[in-house]
Scaffold this motif. Sequence first.
Motif, mmCIF file in Angstrom:
data_model
loop_
_atom_site.group_PDB
_atom_site.id
_atom_site.type_symbol
_atom_site.label_atom_id
_atom_site.label_comp_id
_atom_site.label_asym_id
_atom_site.label_seq_id
_atom_site.Cartn_x
_atom_site.Cartn_y
_atom_site.Cartn_z
ATOM 1 N N VAL A 53 0.842 -1.204 0.000
ATOM 2 C CA VAL A 53 0.000 0.000 0.000
ATOM 3 C C VAL A 53 0.876 1.253 0.000
ATOM 4 C CG1 VAL A 53 -1.681 1.350 1.327
ATOM 5 C CG2 VAL A 53 -1.991 -1.128 1.063
ATOM 6 N N SER A 54 1.900 1.264 0.825
ATOM 7 C CA SER A 54 2.788 2.435 0.917
ATOM 8 C C SER A 54 3.450 2.760 -0.409
ATOM 9 C CB SER A 54 3.855 2.204 1.980
ATOM 10 O OG SER A 54 3.279 2.152 3.257
ATOM 11 N N LEU A 55 3.777 1.748 -1.182
ATOM 12 C CA LEU A 55 4.411 1.977 -2.478
ATOM 13 C C LEU A 55 3.386 2.418 -3.531
ATOM 14 C CD1 LEU A 55 6.982 1.808 -4.248
ATOM 15 C CD2 LEU A 55 6.213 -0.484 -4.849
ATOM 16 N N VAL A 56 2.298 1.682 -3.644
ATOM 17 C CA VAL A 56 1.316 1.954 -4.698
ATOM 18 C C VAL A 56 0.703 3.345 -4.555
ATOM 19 C CG1 VAL A 56 -0.880 1.199 -5.722
ATOM 20 C CG2 VAL A 56 0.860 -0.500 -5.099
ATOM 21 N N THR A 76 -6.457 6.061 -2.358
ATOM 22 C CA THR A 76 -6.904 4.866 -1.646
ATOM 23 C C THR A 76 -8.234 5.153 -0.964
ATOM 24 O OG1 THR A 76 -5.716 5.463 0.375
ATOM 25 C CG2 THR A 76 -4.566 4.029 -1.204
ATOM 26 N N ALA A 77 -8.934 4.074 -0.720
ATOM 27 C CA ALA A 77 -10.201 4.144 0.008
ATOM 28 C C ALA A 77 -10.384 2.808 0.714
ATOM 29 C CB ALA A 77 -11.357 4.406 -0.948
ATOM 30 N N PRO A 78 -11.159 2.781 1.783
ATOM 31 C CA PRO A 78 -11.460 1.496 2.416
ATOM 32 C C PRO A 78 -12.247 0.625 1.435
ATOM 33 C CG PRO A 78 -12.097 3.319 3.853
ATOM 34 C CD PRO A 78 -11.763 3.905 2.506
ATOM 35 N N PHE A 124 -15.236 -4.812 1.527
ATOM 36 C CA PHE A 124 -15.113 -6.104 2.207
ATOM 37 C C PHE A 124 -13.855 -6.173 3.054
ATOM 38 C CE2 PHE A 124 -17.590 -7.161 -1.703
ATOM 39 C CZ PHE A 124 -18.791 -7.382 -1.057
ATOM 40 N N GLY A 125 -13.332 -5.021 3.435
ATOM 41 C CA GLY A 125 -12.121 -4.946 4.251
ATOM 42 C C GLY A 125 -10.897 -4.758 3.385
ATOM 43 N N GLY A 126 -9.922 -4.077 3.924
ATOM 44 C CA GLY A 126 -8.701 -3.818 3.178
ATOM 45 C C GLY A 126 -8.702 -2.430 2.581
ATOM 46 N N THR A 127 -7.841 -2.255 1.590
ATOM 47 C CA THR A 127 -7.636 -0.962 0.950
ATOM 48 C C THR A 127 -7.774 -1.113 -0.550
ATOM 49 O OG1 THR A 127 -6.065 -0.343 2.680
ATOM 50 C CG2 THR A 127 -5.967 0.917 0.626
ATOM 51 N N GLU A 128 -8.557 -0.245 -1.161
ATOM 52 C CA GLU A 128 -8.654 -0.281 -2.616
ATOM 53 C C GLU A 128 -7.872 0.883 -3.203
ATOM 54 O OE1 GLU A 128 -12.868 1.649 -3.929
ATOM 55 O OE2 GLU A 128 -12.982 -0.328 -2.953
ATOM 56 N N PHE A 129 -7.407 0.668 -4.422
ATOM 57 C CA PHE A 129 -6.639 1.660 -5.156
ATOM 58 C C PHE A 129 -7.495 2.172 -6.302
ATOM 59 C CE2 PHE A 129 -3.591 -1.544 -3.595
ATOM 60 C CZ PHE A 129 -2.894 -0.745 -2.708
ATOM 61 N N GLU A 176 -11.572 1.814 -9.642
ATOM 62 C CA GLU A 176 -10.727 0.874 -8.905
ATOM 63 C C GLU A 176 -9.865 0.050 -9.856
ATOM 64 O OE1 GLU A 176 -10.944 -2.763 -5.654
ATOM 65 O OE2 GLU A 176 -12.811 -1.878 -6.348
ATOM 66 N N ILE A 177 -8.566 -0.004 -9.568
ATOM 67 C CA ILE A 177 -7.660 -0.865 -10.337
ATOM 68 C C ILE A 177 -7.353 -2.149 -9.572
ATOM 69 C CG2 ILE A 177 -6.633 1.039 -11.629
ATOM 70 C CD1 ILE A 177 -4.114 0.671 -9.755
ATOM 71 N N GLY A 178 -7.653 -2.158 -8.281
ATOM 72 C CA GLY A 178 -7.410 -3.334 -7.464
ATOM 73 C C GLY A 178 -7.535 -2.983 -5.999
ATOM 74 N N HIS A 179 -7.388 -4.016 -5.178
ATOM 75 C CA HIS A 179 -7.427 -3.800 -3.732
ATOM 76 C C HIS A 179 -6.647 -4.906 -3.037
ATOM 77 C CE1 HIS A 179 -11.101 -6.182 -4.665
ATOM 78 N NE2 HIS A 179 -10.707 -6.897 -3.621
#
Length: 148
Positions: free
Chosen positions: A9-12, A20-22, A25-30, A36-39
Motif C-alpha cells: 500500500v505504501s508503495l502503490v 486509496t479508500a477502504p 469487504f475490508g482492506g484498501t482499494e486503489f 478501482e484498479i485493485g485492492h
Amino acid sequence: MTASIDRIVSLVVQWPGVETAPHRFGGTEFLVAGKEIGHVHDVGIVDLAITKAVRDSLLTDGLADPHHVLPDSAWVTYRVRSDADEPDAIRLLRLAYLWRVLALRRRGIDIDPTLVPDEELQHLAFPAELDSLVRTTFNESLNHRASV
C-alpha cells in the motif's frame, strides 16, 4: 501478512493519480481517476481489475489465480504468502495501473506524464504473449509518448 500488505500500500499510493479508500469487504482499494484498479486485504490477498483477455493470459502463465470470490470475472487474485511475494504483487498492480493510465491517455487524459509505457512494459518483463496483448491493445497510447 499485514506488514507485506502495508508495504505494498505504501508503495502503490505513491504512483501519480493513485488514491486509496477502504474496500467494502475490508482492506484498501486503489483508485485511479475514480475507478478501482485493485485492492488488498490484510490476510495477504491482492485482487486486480483487468480485462478478460489479460486475465486469461495471467492465468495461463501462472502469474495469478482466478478471483477468490468471482472466478469467472475479469478479476484475478494474487496471494502474498511471504515477503518474497511482494515484488510480484506490485508488478501485477503496476500492470493494472498501466492499463488504466493508458486507457485514460486514449481519452486524452494524462495523469502520469512521466510514464513511458514502452519502458514500463520492458521493466515489468511479462511473458511475450501478455506483453504483446498490452502493446497491441494500447498501440495508440504507447505511441503517444513517442510523438509528444
